[in-house]
Motif scaffolding. Structure first.
Motif, PDB file in Angstrom:
ATOM      1  N   ALA A  16     -19.378  28.753  -6.505  1.00 28.97           N
ATOM      2  CA  ALA A  16     -20.638  28.789  -7.251  1.00 28.97           C
ATOM      3  C   ALA A  16     -21.374  27.452  -7.136  1.00 28.97           C
ATOM      4  O   ALA A  16     -22.601  27.415  -6.962  1.00 28.97           O
ATOM      5  N   LYS A  17     -20.631  26.375  -7.210  1.00 30.76           N
ATOM      6  CA  LYS A  17     -21.217  25.041  -7.121  1.00 30.76           C
ATOM      7  C   LYS A  17     -21.926  24.832  -5.785  1.00 30.76           C
ATOM      8  O   LYS A  17     -22.999  24.220  -5.714  1.00 30.76           O
ATOM      9  N   GLU A  18     -21.344  25.346  -4.716  1.00 31.51           N
ATOM     10  CA  GLU A  18     -21.860  25.106  -3.373  1.00 31.51           C
ATOM     11  C   GLU A  18     -22.930  26.101  -2.941  1.00 31.51           C
ATOM     12  O   GLU A  18     -23.506  25.954  -1.863  1.00 31.51           O
ATOM     13  N   ASP A  19     -23.197  27.095  -3.765  1.00 32.61           N
ATOM     14  CA  ASP A  19     -24.178  28.128  -3.423  1.00 32.61           C
ATOM     15  C   ASP A  19     -25.501  27.842  -4.142  1.00 32.61           C
ATOM     16  O   ASP A  19     -25.578  27.884  -5.369  1.00 32.61           O
ATOM     17  N   SER A  20     -26.544  27.574  -3.376  1.00 30.92           N
ATOM     18  CA  SER A  20     -27.842  27.248  -3.979  1.00 30.92           C
ATOM     19  C   SER A  20     -28.460  28.444  -4.688  1.00 30.92           C
ATOM     20  O   SER A  20     -29.361  28.281  -5.528  1.00 30.92           O
ATOM     21  N   ASN A  21     -28.022  29.656  -4.352  1.00 33.87           N
ATOM     22  CA  ASN A  21     -28.533  30.850  -5.026  1.00 33.87           C
ATOM     23  C   ASN A  21     -27.854  31.105  -6.361  1.00 33.87           C
ATOM     24  O   ASN A  21     -28.281  31.964  -7.123  1.00 33.87           O
ATOM     25  N   ASN A  22     -26.785  30.378  -6.625  1.00 38.09           N
ATOM     26  CA  ASN A  22     -26.115  30.492  -7.913  1.00 38.09           C
ATOM     27  C   ASN A  22     -26.898  29.694  -8.955  1.00 38.09           C
ATOM     28  O   ASN A  22     -27.211  28.525  -8.753  1.00 38.09           O
ATOM     29  N   TYR A  23     -27.209  30.347 -10.071  1.00 39.69           N
ATOM     30  CA  TYR A  23     -28.008  29.712 -11.117  1.00 39.69           C
ATOM     31  C   TYR A  23     -27.198  29.394 -12.367  1.00 39.69           C
ATOM     32  O   TYR A  23     -27.737  28.868 -13.331  1.00 39.69           O
ATOM     33  N   GLY A  24     -25.929  29.736 -12.368  1.00 37.70           N
ATOM     34  CA  GLY A  24     -25.101  29.466 -13.535  1.00 37.70           C
ATOM     35  C   GLY A  24     -23.812  30.261 -13.483  1.00 37.70           C
ATOM     36  O   GLY A  24     -23.607  31.096 -12.599  1.00 37.70           O
ATOM     37  N   ILE A  25     -22.945  29.983 -14.439  1.00 34.51           N
ATOM     38  CA  ILE A  25     -21.669  30.686 -14.551  1.00 34.51           C
ATOM     39  C   ILE A  25     -21.554  31.292 -15.947  1.00 34.51           C
ATOM     40  O   ILE A  25     -21.911  30.648 -16.942  1.00 34.51           O
ATOM     41  N   MET A  26     -21.074  32.508 -15.999  1.00 38.61           N
ATOM     42  CA  MET A  26     -20.770  33.163 -17.267  1.00 38.61           C
ATOM     43  C   MET A  26     -19.279  33.499 -17.271  1.00 38.61           C
ATOM     44  O   MET A  26     -18.804  34.249 -16.425  1.00 38.61           O
ATOM     45  N   LEU A  27     -18.540  32.914 -18.184  1.00 38.93           N
ATOM     46  CA  LEU A  27     -17.107  33.177 -18.304  1.00 38.93           C
ATOM     47  C   LEU A  27     -16.900  34.381 -19.204  1.00 38.93           C
ATOM     48  O   LEU A  27     -17.416  34.415 -20.331  1.00 38.93           O
ATOM     49  N   LYS A  28     -16.172  35.358 -18.719  1.00 43.19           N
ATOM     50  CA  LYS A  28     -15.832  36.513 -19.559  1.00 43.19           C
ATOM     51  C   LYS A  28     -14.351  36.378 -19.903  1.00 43.19           C
ATOM     52  O   LYS A  28     -13.471  36.657 -19.080  1.00 43.19           O
ATOM     53  N   ILE A  29     -14.071  35.935 -21.122  1.00 42.71           N
ATOM     54  CA  ILE A  29     -12.725  35.509 -21.497  1.00 42.71           C
ATOM     55  C   ILE A  29     -12.031  36.544 -22.371  1.00 42.71           C
ATOM     56  O   ILE A  29     -12.565  36.971 -23.397  1.00 42.71           O
ATOM     57  N   ASP A  30     -10.850  36.931 -21.959  1.00 46.97           N
ATOM     58  CA  ASP A  30      -9.977  37.805 -22.744  1.00 46.97           C
ATOM     59  C   ASP A  30      -8.564  37.277 -22.571  1.00 46.97           C
ATOM     60  O   ASP A  30      -7.798  37.762 -21.743  1.00 46.97           O
ATOM     61  N   SER A  31      -8.215  36.257 -23.344  1.00 48.68           N
ATOM     62  CA  SER A  31      -6.970  35.525 -23.114  1.00 48.68           C
ATOM     63  C   SER A  31      -6.408  34.956 -24.409  1.00 48.68           C
ATOM     64  O   SER A  31      -7.158  34.490 -25.266  1.00 48.68           O
ATOM     65  N   PRO A  32      -5.056  34.961 -24.543  1.00 47.64           N
ATOM     66  CA  PRO A  32      -4.418  34.323 -25.694  1.00 47.64           C
ATOM     67  C   PRO A  32      -4.226  32.833 -25.484  1.00 47.64           C
ATOM     68  O   PRO A  32      -3.708  32.140 -26.357  1.00 47.64           O
ATOM     69  N   GLY A  33      -4.614  32.322 -24.314  1.00 49.48           N
ATOM     70  CA  GLY A  33      -4.417  30.915 -23.986  1.00 49.48           C
ATOM     71  C   GLY A  33      -3.301  30.748 -22.978  1.00 49.48           C
ATOM     72  O   GLY A  33      -2.978  31.671 -22.236  1.00 49.48           O
ATOM     73  N   GLY A  34      -2.722  29.561 -22.953  1.00 48.79           N
ATOM     74  CA  GLY A  34      -1.654  29.310 -21.989  1.00 48.79           C
ATOM     75  C   GLY A  34      -1.307  27.839 -21.918  1.00 48.79           C
ATOM     76  O   GLY A  34      -1.316  27.138 -22.928  1.00 48.79           O
ATOM     77  N   THR A  35      -1.036  27.356 -20.720  1.00 44.48           N
ATOM     78  CA  THR A  35      -0.563  25.987 -20.556  1.00 44.48           C
ATOM     79  C   THR A  35      -1.690  24.976 -20.768  1.00 44.48           C
ATOM     80  O   THR A  35      -2.851  25.236 -20.459  1.00 44.48           O
ATOM     81  N   VAL A  36      -1.306  23.815 -21.292  1.00 41.47           N
ATOM     82  CA  VAL A  36      -2.259  22.731 -21.508  1.00 41.47           C
ATOM     83  C   VAL A  36      -2.866  22.281 -20.184  1.00 41.47           C
ATOM     84  O   VAL A  36      -4.078  22.096 -20.068  1.00 41.47           O
ATOM     85  N   TYR A  37      -2.016  22.100 -19.186  1.00 34.35           N
ATOM     86  CA  TYR A  37      -2.485  21.559 -17.909  1.00 34.35           C
ATOM     87  C   TYR A  37      -3.557  22.441 -17.292  1.00 34.35           C
ATOM     88  O   TYR A  37      -4.647  21.972 -16.937  1.00 34.35           O
ATOM     89  N   GLU A  38      -3.272  23.726 -17.122  1.00 33.28           N
ATOM     90  CA  GLU A  38      -4.224  24.624 -16.472  1.00 33.28           C
ATOM     91  C   GLU A  38      -5.487  24.828 -17.312  1.00 33.28           C
ATOM     92  O   GLU A  38      -6.582  24.946 -16.767  1.00 33.28           O
ATOM     93  N   SER A  39      -5.339  24.891 -18.637  1.00 32.79           N
ATOM     94  CA  SER A  39      -6.514  25.046 -19.500  1.00 32.79           C
ATOM     95  C   SER A  39      -7.455  23.858 -19.335  1.00 32.79           C
ATOM     96  O   SER A  39      -8.677  24.021 -19.185  1.00 32.79           O
ATOM     97  N   ASP A  40      -6.896  22.659 -19.350  1.00 31.39           N
ATOM     98  CA  ASP A  40      -7.724  21.456 -19.226  1.00 31.39           C
ATOM     99  C   ASP A  40      -8.294  21.319 -17.825  1.00 31.39           C
ATOM    100  O   ASP A  40      -9.441  20.891 -17.651  1.00 31.39           O
ATOM    101  N   GLU A  41      -7.520  21.686 -16.810  1.00 33.87           N
ATOM    102  CA  GLU A  41      -8.007  21.600 -15.436  1.00 33.87           C
ATOM    103  C   GLU A  41      -9.219  22.510 -15.235  1.00 33.87           C
ATOM    104  O   GLU A  41     -10.207  22.121 -14.592  1.00 33.87           O
ATOM    105  N   ALA A  42      -9.155  23.724 -15.775  1.00 33.26           N
ATOM    106  CA  ALA A  42     -10.281  24.649 -15.660  1.00 33.26           C
ATOM    107  C   ALA A  42     -11.488  24.115 -16.429  1.00 33.26           C
ATOM    108  O   ALA A  42     -12.628  24.178 -15.947  1.00 33.26           O
ATOM    109  N   TYR A  43     -11.247  23.584 -17.627  1.00 33.32           N
ATOM    110  CA  TYR A  43     -12.324  23.011 -18.435  1.00 33.32           C
ATOM    111  C   TYR A  43     -13.024  21.877 -17.681  1.00 33.32           C
ATOM    112  O   TYR A  43     -14.255  21.818 -17.614  1.00 33.32           O
ATOM    113  N   LEU A  44     -12.246  20.983 -17.092  1.00 31.58           N
ATOM    114  CA  LEU A  44     -12.823  19.843 -16.374  1.00 31.58           C
ATOM    115  C   LEU A  44     -13.591  20.297 -15.132  1.00 31.58           C
ATOM    116  O   LEU A  44     -14.633  19.713 -14.791  1.00 31.58           O
TER     117      LEU A  44
END
Length: 351
Positions: free
Chosen positions: A116-144
């Motif tokens: 999405a970042k590299e595509d000039s036709n992309n105008y934004g991201i919409m996260l559709k979340i259905d999750s109880p959570g998970g590991t600290v590392y992966e959650s923070d990596e995705a957030y960053l």
């Protein structure tokens, strides 16, 4: 020529395999982005390029083609989805957040953000979340990664919470400029699980079982079921939880423009309904998914499409047999795998 058909088919398959292995034709994308027609066209192009001169063209009635086309539609090698019009990437975050499991794949998620970042036709991201959570590392990596996307592109990120967007799911959602929630959403669970300890020494004694673990370092065996947890070890686990908790609440305070003390009043690990979350400032709006998309369209001066990207894990009979065999041999390891190799990792997870 008919007598050599089998050999020629084999050569075609080998050629395609080389292309797939080098990732020169296909890339990891949503499986919906490829189709049987694209697969057939690919085979026909290759047959012409490599002089497959049999008078019988590949068609949807060809058993071989059907089988091979199906293999092209697997999630890990499906064709790229291209668009020339402005669009929002709707990226699904489903299930336990971890390195990889049957509903979630961290590398896949990061790849969608990068695309999405590299595509000039992309105008934004919409996260559709259905999750109880998970590991600290992966959650923070995705957030960053999402924060980096916003910073480098100056495009917005939106989040839509489905039935459950808790703990690490809410953490990732904090990357959004605006958070929508379904009216039946459960969210929050702002807290940390740093470790779990089961002391089975009493049971082992009753059964006459003696178990000794040889370690170097007095706390190397902490949390094992064959030794009680000492006060020092309890403090070690608590320090890990406290540090992760400070990080989590700090993220929420910054994202929601709230004071840290106000966030900590809410962040006792409990979950909130969508209505409660909105009243407490944890989400911005309560509505349906379609209404959320309509609202987002108003942020743009031109017509915006929404293209969905959803990770798909394809089960097959070999993986089923392998999983059953592994469970019989080592049920603990199978549960560990089911949870996404989380093991003793620190968790932002609603249980």
């Amino acid at each position: 020529m008919k007598n050599n058909k089998g050999l020629k088919v084999f050569i075609i398959v080998a050629i395609v395999a080389v292309f797939l292995g080098g990732k020169e034709i296909l890339s990891k994308k949503d499986s919906d982005s490829s189709s049987l027609e694209e697969s057939l066209a690919l085979l026909n192009d290759l047959s012409e390029k490599y002089n497959y001169d049999d008078d019988e063209d590949f068609s949807s009635n060809d058993t071989f083609t059907k089988i091979f086309a199906k293999s092209l539609n697997k999630n890990k090698v499906s064709a790229s989805k291209n668009t020339k019009s402005p669009y929002i990437s709707v990226i699904y975050i489903t299930g336990v957040i971890s390195e990889e499991n049957k509903t979630y794949n961290q590398k896949w998620l990061l790849k969608q953000i990068k695309n999405a970042k590299e595509d000039s036709n992309n105008y934004g991201i919409m996260l559709k979340i259905d999750s109880p959570g998970g590991t600290v590392y992966e959650s923070d990596e995705a957030y960053l990664a999402l924060q980096d996307y916003k910073r480098e592109t100056e495009r917005p990120v939106y989040a839509y919470f489905c039935s459950l967007a808790a703990s690490g799911g809410y953490y990732i959602g904090c990357s959004a400029n605006y958070i929508y929630a379904n009216r039946n959403t459960l969210t929050g669970s702002i807290g940390v699980i740093a470790g779990q300890s089961v002391d089975a020494t009493g049971l082992l004694d009753k059964m006459g079982i003696k178990m000794t673990t040889i370690t170097a370092g007095k706390n190397k065996n902490m949390g094992n079921y064959n030794a009680p947890l000492t006060q020092e070890q309890r403090a070690i686990f608590q320090s890990i939880a406290d540090e992760a908790y400070e990080q989590f609440t700090g993220i929420v305070a910054e994202a929601r423009d709230m004071s840290l003390s106000n966030v900590k009043e809410l962040a006792d690990g409990r979950i909130y309904t969508a209505k409660q979350a909105k009243e407490n400032g944890l989400v911005d709006a309560v509505c349906s998914f379609e209404n959320a998309k309509d609202d987002i369209r108003e942020d743009f001066d031109e017509e915006i499409n929404f293209i969905e990207y959803k990770y798909r894990y394809e089960e097959n009979w070999m993986s089923l047999l392998s999983g059953a065999s592994s469970f019989v041999k080592n049920p603990e390891a199978s549960v560990y795998e089911l949870l996404g190799k989380s093991g003793a990792k620190c968790l932002y997870l609603y249980q």
